[in-house]
Design a protein around this motif. Structure first.
Motif, PDB file in Angstrom:
ATOM      1  N   GLU A   1      29.298   1.976 -25.289  1.00  0.00           N
ATOM      2  CA  GLU A   1      29.609   3.158 -26.051  1.00  0.00           C
ATOM      3  C   GLU A   1      28.682   4.101 -24.588  1.00  0.00           C
ATOM      4  O   GLU A   1      28.897   5.044 -24.741  1.00  0.00           O
ATOM      5  CB  GLU A   1      28.251   3.446 -27.140  1.00  0.00           C
ATOM      6  CG  GLU A   1      29.488   2.148 -28.190  1.00  0.00           C
ATOM      7  CD  GLU A   1      29.019   1.182 -28.323  1.00  0.00           C
ATOM      8  OE1 GLU A   1      28.510   1.167 -27.301  1.00  0.00           O
ATOM      9  OE2 GLU A   1      29.131   0.266 -28.846  1.00  0.00           O
ATOM     10  N   VAL A   2      27.555   3.670 -24.106  1.00  0.00           N
ATOM     11  CA  VAL A   2      26.989   4.287 -22.962  1.00  0.00           C
ATOM     12  C   VAL A   2      28.627   5.208 -22.056  1.00  0.00           C
ATOM     13  O   VAL A   2      28.696   6.083 -21.580  1.00  0.00           O
ATOM     14  CB  VAL A   2      25.997   3.965 -22.402  1.00  0.00           C
ATOM     15  CG1 VAL A   2      25.574   5.001 -20.992  1.00  0.00           C
ATOM     16  CG2 VAL A   2      25.139   3.945 -22.726  1.00  0.00           C
ATOM     17  N   SER A   3      29.222   3.560 -21.278  1.00  0.00           N
ATOM     18  CA  SER A   3      30.079   4.500 -20.653  1.00  0.00           C
ATOM     19  C   SER A   3      31.328   5.512 -21.341  1.00  0.00           C
ATOM     20  O   SER A   3      31.759   6.537 -20.814  1.00  0.00           O
ATOM     21  CB  SER A   3      31.279   3.075 -20.682  1.00  0.00           C
ATOM     22  OG  SER A   3      29.696   2.244 -19.746  1.00  0.00           O
TER      23      SER A   3
ATOM     24  N   TYR B   1      13.390  11.358 -18.046  1.00  0.00           N
ATOM     25  CA  TYR B   1      13.890  10.235 -16.847  1.00  0.00           C
ATOM     26  C   TYR B   1      13.657  10.721 -15.043  1.00  0.00           C
ATOM     27  O   TYR B   1      13.245   9.848 -14.498  1.00  0.00           O
ATOM     28  CB  TYR B   1      15.020  10.178 -16.866  1.00  0.00           C
ATOM     29  CG  TYR B   1      15.934   9.337 -18.268  1.00  0.00           C
ATOM     30  CD1 TYR B   1      15.783   8.211 -17.809  1.00  0.00           C
ATOM     31  CD2 TYR B   1      16.689   9.882 -19.007  1.00  0.00           C
ATOM     32  CE1 TYR B   1      16.200   7.203 -19.472  1.00  0.00           C
ATOM     33  CE2 TYR B   1      17.083   9.305 -20.616  1.00  0.00           C
ATOM     34  CZ  TYR B   1      16.609   7.819 -20.288  1.00  0.00           C
ATOM     35  OH  TYR B   1      17.110   7.205 -20.958  1.00  0.00           O
ATOM     36  N   ALA B   2      13.253  11.635 -14.922  1.00  0.00           N
ATOM     37  CA  ALA B   2      12.388  11.999 -13.898  1.00  0.00           C
ATOM     38  C   ALA B   2      11.850  11.511 -13.218  1.00  0.00           C
ATOM     39  O   ALA B   2      11.425  11.222 -12.028  1.00  0.00           O
ATOM     40  CB  ALA B   2      12.908  13.981 -13.442  1.00  0.00           C
ATOM     41  N   LYS B   3      10.481  11.261 -14.118  1.00  0.00           N
ATOM     42  CA  LYS B   3       9.542  10.838 -14.004  1.00  0.00           C
ATOM     43  C   LYS B   3       9.426   9.401 -13.239  1.00  0.00           C
ATOM     44  O   LYS B   3       8.572   8.696 -12.882  1.00  0.00           O
ATOM     45  CB  LYS B   3       8.301  11.254 -15.347  1.00  0.00           C
ATOM     46  CG  LYS B   3       8.275  12.736 -15.654  1.00  0.00           C
ATOM     47  CD  LYS B   3       7.404  12.783 -16.795  1.00  0.00           C
ATOM     48  CE  LYS B   3       7.716  12.506 -17.846  1.00  0.00           C
ATOM     49  NZ  LYS B   3       7.057  12.575 -19.210  1.00  0.00           N
ATOM     50  N   HIS B   4      10.353   8.927 -14.350  1.00  0.00           N
ATOM     51  CA  HIS B   4      10.345   6.906 -13.882  1.00  0.00           C
ATOM     52  C   HIS B   4      11.563   6.947 -13.103  1.00  0.00           C
ATOM     53  O   HIS B   4      11.388   5.919 -12.322  1.00  0.00           O
ATOM     54  CB  HIS B   4      11.032   5.932 -15.346  1.00  0.00           C
ATOM     55  CG  HIS B   4      10.062   6.899 -16.282  1.00  0.00           C
ATOM     56  ND1 HIS B   4       8.907   6.113 -16.035  1.00  0.00           N
ATOM     57  CD2 HIS B   4      10.174   7.356 -17.453  1.00  0.00           C
ATOM     58  CE1 HIS B   4       7.859   6.857 -17.664  1.00  0.00           C
ATOM     59  NE2 HIS B   4       8.768   7.228 -18.443  1.00  0.00           N
ATOM     60  N   ASN B   5      12.339   8.328 -12.536  1.00  0.00           N
ATOM     61  CA  ASN B   5      13.001   8.060 -11.683  1.00  0.00           C
ATOM     62  C   ASN B   5      13.431   9.233 -10.593  1.00  0.00           C
ATOM     63  O   ASN B   5      14.034   9.865 -10.307  1.00  0.00           O
ATOM     64  CB  ASN B   5      14.726   7.925 -12.136  1.00  0.00           C
ATOM     65  CG  ASN B   5      14.462   6.558 -12.697  1.00  0.00           C
ATOM     66  OD1 ASN B   5      15.603   5.424 -12.478  1.00  0.00           O
ATOM     67  ND2 ASN B   5      14.765   6.903 -14.615  1.00  0.00           N
TER      68      ASN B   5
ATOM     69  N   SER C   1      24.968   1.498 -29.521  1.00  0.00           N
ATOM     70  CA  SER C   1      24.260   0.616 -29.055  1.00  0.00           C
ATOM     71  C   SER C   1      24.322  -0.339 -27.662  1.00  0.00           C
ATOM     72  O   SER C   1      23.318  -1.042 -28.089  1.00  0.00           O
ATOM     73  CB  SER C   1      24.182  -0.299 -30.452  1.00  0.00           C
ATOM     74  OG  SER C   1      25.531  -0.845 -30.389  1.00  0.00           O
ATOM     75  N   GLY C   2      25.082  -0.088 -26.811  1.00  0.00           N
ATOM     76  CA  GLY C   2      25.659  -1.018 -26.024  1.00  0.00           C
ATOM     77  C   GLY C   2      26.119   0.357 -24.431  1.00  0.00           C
ATOM     78  O   GLY C   2      25.842   0.974 -24.615  1.00  0.00           O
TER      79      GLY C   2
ATOM     80  N   THR D   1      15.794   8.914 -27.201  1.00  0.00           N
ATOM     81  CA  THR D   1      15.429   8.302 -28.461  1.00  0.00           C
ATOM     82  C   THR D   1      15.077   7.003 -28.959  1.00  0.00           C
ATOM     83  O   THR D   1      13.572   7.244 -29.214  1.00  0.00           O
ATOM     84  CB  THR D   1      15.831   9.710 -29.750  1.00  0.00           C
ATOM     85  OG1 THR D   1      15.943  10.688 -28.730  1.00  0.00           O
ATOM     86  CG2 THR D   1      14.209   9.847 -30.875  1.00  0.00           C
ATOM     87  N   ILE D   2      16.195   6.412 -29.388  1.00  0.00           N
ATOM     88  CA  ILE D   2      15.595   5.476 -30.306  1.00  0.00           C
ATOM     89  C   ILE D   2      15.433   4.064 -29.198  1.00  0.00           C
ATOM     90  O   ILE D   2      15.352   2.887 -29.590  1.00  0.00           O
ATOM     91  CB  ILE D   2      17.032   5.054 -31.013  1.00  0.00           C
ATOM     92  CG1 ILE D   2      18.384   4.732 -30.023  1.00  0.00           C
ATOM     93  CG2 ILE D   2      16.864   6.089 -31.778  1.00  0.00           C
ATOM     94  CD1 ILE D   2      19.212   5.120 -31.133  1.00  0.00           C
ATOM     95  N   GLY D   3      15.857   4.485 -27.392  1.00  0.00           N
ATOM     96  CA  GLY D   3      15.321   3.790 -26.689  1.00  0.00           C
ATOM     97  C   GLY D   3      16.655   3.016 -25.592  1.00  0.00           C
ATOM     98  O   GLY D   3      15.514   2.344 -24.886  1.00  0.00           O
ATOM     99  N   ILE D   4      17.420   3.575 -25.991  1.00  0.00           N
ATOM    100  CA  ILE D   4      18.442   2.979 -25.179  1.00  0.00           C
ATOM    101  C   ILE D   4      18.592   3.625 -24.132  1.00  0.00           C
ATOM    102  O   ILE D   4      18.102   4.855 -24.071  1.00  0.00           O
ATOM    103  CB  ILE D   4      19.968   3.101 -25.661  1.00  0.00           C
ATOM    104  CG1 ILE D   4      19.890   2.907 -27.353  1.00  0.00           C
ATOM    105  CG2 ILE D   4      21.235   2.983 -24.924  1.00  0.00           C
ATOM    106  CD1 ILE D   4      21.672   2.333 -28.045  1.00  0.00           C
ATOM    107  N   ASP D   5      18.973   2.991 -22.375  1.00  0.00           N
ATOM    108  CA  ASP D   5      18.440   3.484 -21.507  1.00  0.00           C
ATOM    109  C   ASP D   5      19.908   3.798 -21.266  1.00  0.00           C
ATOM    110  O   ASP D   5      20.989   3.503 -20.797  1.00  0.00           O
ATOM    111  CB  ASP D   5      18.703   2.098 -20.193  1.00  0.00           C
ATOM    112  CG  ASP D   5      18.960   2.734 -19.365  1.00  0.00           C
ATOM    113  OD1 ASP D   5      18.389   4.255 -18.505  1.00  0.00           O
ATOM    114  OD2 ASP D   5      18.883   2.029 -17.221  1.00  0.00           O
ATOM    115  N   VAL D   6      20.155   5.427 -20.582  1.00  0.00           N
ATOM    116  CA  VAL D   6      20.979   6.915 -20.762  1.00  0.00           C
ATOM    117  C   VAL D   6      21.364   7.544 -19.722  1.00  0.00           C
ATOM    118  O   VAL D   6      21.514   8.168 -19.081  1.00  0.00           O
ATOM    119  CB  VAL D   6      21.473   7.197 -21.782  1.00  0.00           C
ATOM    120  CG1 VAL D   6      22.390   6.677 -22.771  1.00  0.00           C
ATOM    121  CG2 VAL D   6      19.957   8.074 -22.000  1.00  0.00           C
TER     122      VAL D   6
END
Length: 840
Positions: A21-23, A90-94, A17-18, A56-61
């Motif tokens: 965790e992504v790191s 992510y490719a469509k937006h980056n 959730s933060g 899926t739940i909206g966290i930026d990974v």
């Protein structure tokens, strides 16, 4: 006592959730990227699942993009699929990150496993990044020539995706010609179907640009290609069969023998289990035989059984879709389906939308031979506990009666409904009795005998009350209590919110006055006085018309209001024959379900008024102008608007209070003086020391002068910022975050409603009180506004959702504020400003 030891509880590893965790995920993926130890793929799967879950739940990974790409170097197809899903998201937006995927996707396009080759090619074409189209040409060309049919199937649709990204690149690579070659020579039916769909779309769009593309498009309807597709028809999937049938329906056969050959070839498709294939085949048969009347009728007979089977074999959604098409056919040839009316009886467990459509079909197939059975069934539904179902069944009985089938028995049934003493049954029956009396005046004696026993106090629905009032006026000589019932209704004029009822009440009183003057004189005077003072423009105008007619000549007024009437022979149809034919041409489409041609719900200019949403969070705001002058005027009419757009140019209209344009003639034929006209004007204000002029008709009817409007209440003390500014995005964000401080209903001045010809009038008024509008829209009687204001001393913002109902002069307010302590003060200020609308 020692304090308890603090424990650091981290979130579940399956739900990061933060950033920490992504790191951790990023670090673990990097460690596994170059590992070849046993069980590495299983560990990657768990990490990939966590990344996809976060995404899926909206966290930026997106920060683990490179690690995901590095871990995709594996032969595990499950890992490949999850990686492609991540990359495509992510490719469509980056676009910069998308460049990192090109190498590994191109490498996978050459993999030994055809499944991986196909998935990689599909992901590569789905990136939809214009700068990367040059990397698509090579893999697409190889995919169209691949030995595996799955890869070729993906590649054919990839060509269409490339065309939508870059038309020039697709045409320069000559991919349409390759698709045409595949369509005519590939042994896999699904590849042929995909080529057909892709070419239809590409050549359809290119046909407007070049004659060559238009010629290529016409080749799709050539006889050799049509026959080629039909000969391979049974090889196609159900979806592909529908696509081929749609293409064949546009083909024009050269002679009747060709038509019969095609119909014989496709005869067995009418027995298909898939409803889409059956409807597509029916459309083709109907189109082929339009010019052959006898054969066309035989087609109706042939398709009847398959359609009825589909209705009973599928779920409610399929039943509704098939019933919609059956309804269209029944409207064109009711006699063919008249013997099968029992198939349209309603089942207890069917949803209401299916039952309603079945009732419409029962109405359509009714004729002399089956009317008794159908009406008997419908009368059973009238006693149903489901009120909407009971209402629809009563309407169906009335429609059948208006078709002149067994009218005697039907009228008796309808009159029995009035004795059931159920409010909804009584209301619907009164409306139908009114229409029946207009068409069958000979039944007036029997109907009025029953209707006369109904108390007007028990009828609350506007349409039913209007129907009852119409009968009281039309048959006043046969209804003994008609003048007194009308008088009691006029006494409650202020409590009647429906303008339709007030209009009928005016007309009914005037009609009753011509038939029974002494008993109706008082009621007529009260009705005209109330009508002239009414805030609704139509009611005011009609009362003024009757008043001036009575001033001019009573006999002429009677001929205008109550002329000799003839029975109505045919009630107007809601749809023209042209629209019905257009819907029939669009058979097997949403046009049949919506019962309107496609242009009415696809072209923007034919769309209906915007349906206001309860929450602004689901909508987006238009741009606010820099000078804060009617920002709603600059909202563009598109699907993302908050409200309906308003015109950029406001029409300048004079006040409706100006009555000097017309002077009512007196009994002697001379024009009345201006002071006499003021007697019935809305803006009449008594002048001190000047005697008011009156007419004989005023004395006769007891008309008085309109009372002067009471002054608005004083403005509460709360200073607002006159130059407040708020961006649309900030408004939207605040509206989502802030709770509703005040939700209440208030009133608006009827004089203000009378001048509110468009939303701009109220917007200008509120802006003069430092309350600005960020969006507005709607049409009479419902207008909707979103206002905002800011406190002068401190940056406190007030947001208001204001819904105005001009017919009832009621306003619904929802107020949200930053500082809850000032919410009540702002509410009073807003209502004070609203109450002054129409006085300034």
């Amino acid at each position: 006592m020692a304090p308890p030891a603090q424990t650091n509880r981290s979130p579940s590893p399956s739900q990061p959730s933060g950033k920490g965790e992504v790191s951790d995920l990023k670090m673990q993926l990097r460690q596994l990227a170059g590992s070849r130890a046993p069980g590495t793929d299983d560990a990657k799967r768990e990490l990939f699942k966590k990344v996809i879950s976060c995404m899926t739940i909206g966290i930026d990974v997106s920060s683990v993009f490179s690690e995901m790409v590095m871990c995709s170097a594996t032969s595990d197809i499950v890992l490949k699929k999850m990686c492609y899903l991540y990359v495509g998201n992510y490719a469509k937006h980056n676009p910069d990150l998308a460049l990192l995927t090109i190498n590994f996707l191109q490498r996978d396009c050459k993999d030994e496993d055809p499944m991986i080759r196909g998935l990689a090619l599909r992901s590569l074409c789905s990136l939809r990044v214009t700068n990367l189209v040059e990397y698509l040409v090579g893999p697409l060309g190889a995919g169209l020539k691949d030995s595996n049919s799955y890869v070729r199937t993906v590649a054919t649709m990839g060509v269409l995706k490339l065309y939508h990204i870059s038309e020039s690149t697709c045409m320069d690579a000559d991919f349409p010609a390759t698709l045409k070659h595949l369509m005519l020579n590939d042994r896999e039916a699904q590849v042929v179907a995909n080529c057909l769909c892709a070419l239809q779309e590409i050549w359809g769009l290119e046909a407007t640009k070049s004659e060559e593309a238009s010629t290529e498009r016409e080749t799709l309807l050539s006889k050799p290609l049509i026959y080629y597709l039909l000969n391979r028809f049974k090889e196609f999937s159900e979806w592909a069969q529908c696509a081929v049938l749609d293409l064949v329906s546009k083909y024009v056969p050269s002679d009747s023998s060709e038509i019969f050959d095609m119909m014989n070839l496709l005869e067995d498709r009418l027995q298909h289990a898939n409803g889409a294939v059956v409807l597509a085949t029916i459309k083709l048969f109907l189109q082929l035989t339009l010019s052959m009347a006898d054969i066309h009728q035989q087609v109706y007979e042939r398709i009847k059984a398959p359609l009825l089977t589909l209705v009973s074999s599928g779920g409610p959604e399929q039943s509704y879709a098939v019933l919609s098409h059956l309804h269209l056919l029944v409207m064109r040839a009711p006699y063919i389906f008249s013997a099968d009316y029992k198939h349209f009886y309603c089942q207890y467990n069917e949803p209401f939308y299916v039952k309603k459509l079945k009732l419409e079909m029962l109405t359509a197939v009714a004729n002399e031979s089956n009317t008794y059975e159908i009406v008997t069934e419908l009368c059973e539904y009238a006693a149903n506990v489901d009120i909407p179902m009971a209402r629809e069944s009563i309407r169906a009985v009335g429609k059948i009666a208006l078709q002149q089938y067994d009218v005697n028995a039907i009228v008796d049934r309808l009159l029995q409904f009035l004795e059931m003493e159920k409010d909804h049954v009584t209301a619907e029956t009164l409306v139908l009795v009114k229409d029946l009396l207009r068409k069958y005046p000979q039944w007036s004696h029997d109907c009025i005998a029953v209707v006369g026993n109904i108390s007007s106090k028990n009828v609350q629905e506007p349409k039913a009350k209007a129907a009852l009032i119409w009968m009281l006026g039309e048959y006043a000589q046969d209804m003994q209590d008609a003048p007194y019932v009308l008088e009691s209704l006029i006494e409650n004029w202020e409590e009647e919110h429906s303008a339709e009822v007030r209009l009928h009440l005016l007309t009914a009183v005037v009609k009753c006055f011509f038939r029974r003057p002494p008993e109706t004189q008082k009621a007529l005077g009260a009705a005209l006085a109330a009508g002239v003072n009414d805030f609704h423009q139509d009611v005011h105008d009609r009362a003024l018309l009757y008043y001036r007619l009575l001033q001019y000549n009573v006999s002429i007024a009677e001929r205008v209001v109550n002329p000799p009437k003839q029975a109505v022979s045919v009630f107007a149809d809601t749809q023209s024959n042209e629209i019905k034919d257009r819907i029939f041409d669009e058979f097997n489409s949403l046009s049949v379900v919506y019962q309107k041609p496609s242009y009415m719900f696809t072209d923007k200019e034919h769309r209906g008024p915007f349906a206001f949403s309860e929450e602004i969070g689901n909508l987006s705001l238009g741009e606010e102008s820099t000078d804060n002058v009617v920002p709603a005027q600059r909202i563009e009419a598109n699907d993302k608007d908050l409200l309906l757009s308003t015109s950029d140019k406001e029409e300048s209209k004079g006040s409706i209070h100006n009555s000097s344009a017309y002077s009512a003639p007196g009994y002697d034929g001379s024009l009345a003086a201006p002071s006499q006209t003021d007697l019935v004007s809305l803006d009449y204000k008594p002048t001190p020391n000047v005697p008011s002029a009156t007419f004989a008709i005023d004395d006769l009817l007891g008309l008085g002068l309109p009372a002067a409007a009471s002054p608005p209440p004083p403005t509460p003390v709360l200073k607002l910022n006159t130059k407040a500014a708020l961006e649309p995005n900030a408004f939207q964000q605040k509206w989502r975050q802030l709770p509703i401080s005040i939700s209440q209903e208030t009133s608006i001045n009827p004089q203000g409603v009378a001048i509110m010809t468009s939303p701009q009038t109220l917007i200008h008024h509120m802006q003069g009180h430092s309350i600005h509008c960020i969006a507005s829209g709607g049409q009479a009687p419902n207008f909707k506004f979103f206002f905002y204001a800011q406190k002068a001393e401190e940056p406190s913002t007030y947001l208001v959702e204001c819904v105005v109902n001009s017919s009832s002069c009621k306003v619904q307010l929802k107020i949200k504020v930053d500082d809850q302590s000032t919410s009540q003060a702002f509410s009073e200020l807003f209502q004070s400003a609203l109450s002054k609308f129409g006085f300034s």
